[in-house]
Design a protein around this motif. Structure first.
Motif, short mmCIF file in Angstrom:
data_model
loop_
_atom_site.label_atom_id
_atom_site.label_comp_id
_atom_site.label_asym_id
_atom_site.label_seq_id
_atom_site.Cartn_x
_atom_site.Cartn_y
_atom_site.Cartn_z
N VAL B 21 0.84 -1.20 0.00
CA VAL B 21 0.00 0.00 0.00
C VAL B 21 0.88 1.25 0.00
N ASN B 24 2.26 1.77 -3.41
CA ASN B 24 1.16 2.19 -4.29
C ASN B 24 0.84 3.67 -4.08
N LEU B 25 0.75 4.09 -2.82
CA LEU B 25 0.42 5.49 -2.55
C LEU B 25 1.50 6.43 -3.10
N LEU B 28 1.35 6.93 -6.69
CA LEU B 28 0.24 7.80 -7.08
C LEU B 28 0.53 9.27 -6.79
N PHE B 30 1.65 10.47 -3.68
CA PHE B 30 1.63 10.84 -2.26
C PHE B 30 3.03 10.64 -1.69
N ASN B 32 4.75 12.12 0.55
CA ASN B 32 5.06 12.33 1.97
C ASN B 32 4.69 11.13 2.84
N VAL B 33 4.34 10.01 2.21
CA VAL B 33 4.00 8.81 2.99
C VAL B 33 5.27 8.18 3.55
N LYS B 34 5.32 8.04 4.88
CA LYS B 34 6.50 7.49 5.54
C LYS B 34 6.36 6.00 5.80
N ASP B 35 5.18 5.61 6.24
CA ASP B 35 4.99 4.21 6.62
C ASP B 35 3.50 3.88 6.59
N VAL B 36 3.21 2.62 6.30
CA VAL B 36 1.81 2.18 6.28
C VAL B 36 1.71 0.84 7.01
N LYS B 37 0.67 0.71 7.80
CA LYS B 37 0.38 -0.61 8.40
C LYS B 37 -1.03 -1.02 8.00
N VAL B 38 -1.16 -2.26 7.60
CA VAL B 38 -2.49 -2.75 7.22
C VAL B 38 -2.91 -3.83 8.21
N GLY B 39 -4.07 -3.62 8.80
CA GLY B 39 -4.59 -4.59 9.76
C GLY B 39 -6.07 -4.82 9.54
N LYS B 40 -6.74 -5.26 10.60
CA LYS B 40 -8.16 -5.59 10.49
C LYS B 40 -9.00 -4.64 11.33
#
Lengths: 81, 81
Positions: B21, B24-25, B28, B30, B32-40
């Motif tokens: 993610v 991907n960001l 596109l 973005f 300035n995105v430093k980190d992403v976590k994907v959970g539920k």
């Protein structure tokens, strides 16, 4: 800033994971469970100190990449990280 | 009551979805995105009017069914539904 996205299946959209979790919880004795929805929780850390800009960015991210508007609903919040 | 669970990979645990993610960001625009976590994100609707009891139940549900404590962190909140 940290943007937290809470994404879930739209009302009426089939949610097999939700059904599975619901049945699992009831089988474990949680008999008061009425309904379960399973969706995604996404944290996006951005280098952005302006909250307003982060909010605008969050909406764009949801629209362009994170949320399938046909089948998903979402909410988000922006917090200091 | 409605119990909302926010579950994410523990710090240090591999999060390939988060990485995907994140890339991907950035692709596109973005930047300035430093980190992403994907959970539920899980919503559990329970027939329970006592908030304290719902909180106890939420902890039990997390422990017994919803959260893998070895690799996941979680938070929850209980709200009127």
């Amino acid at each position: 800033m940290l943007i937290k996205f809470f994404i879930k299946p739209r009302k009426g959209v089939l949610d097999p994971q939700g059904r599975a979790v619901s049945e699992n919880l009831r089988s474990l004795g949680f008999n008061n469970v009425k309904d379960v929805k399973v969706g995604k929780y996404i944290e996006v850390y951005v280098e952005e100190n302006d909250r307003e800009k982060a909010v605008e960015q969050a909406k764009e991210m949801a629209k362009k990449a994170l949320v399938n508007d046909l089948i998903e609903d979402y909410q988000f919040e922006v917090v200091e990280d």
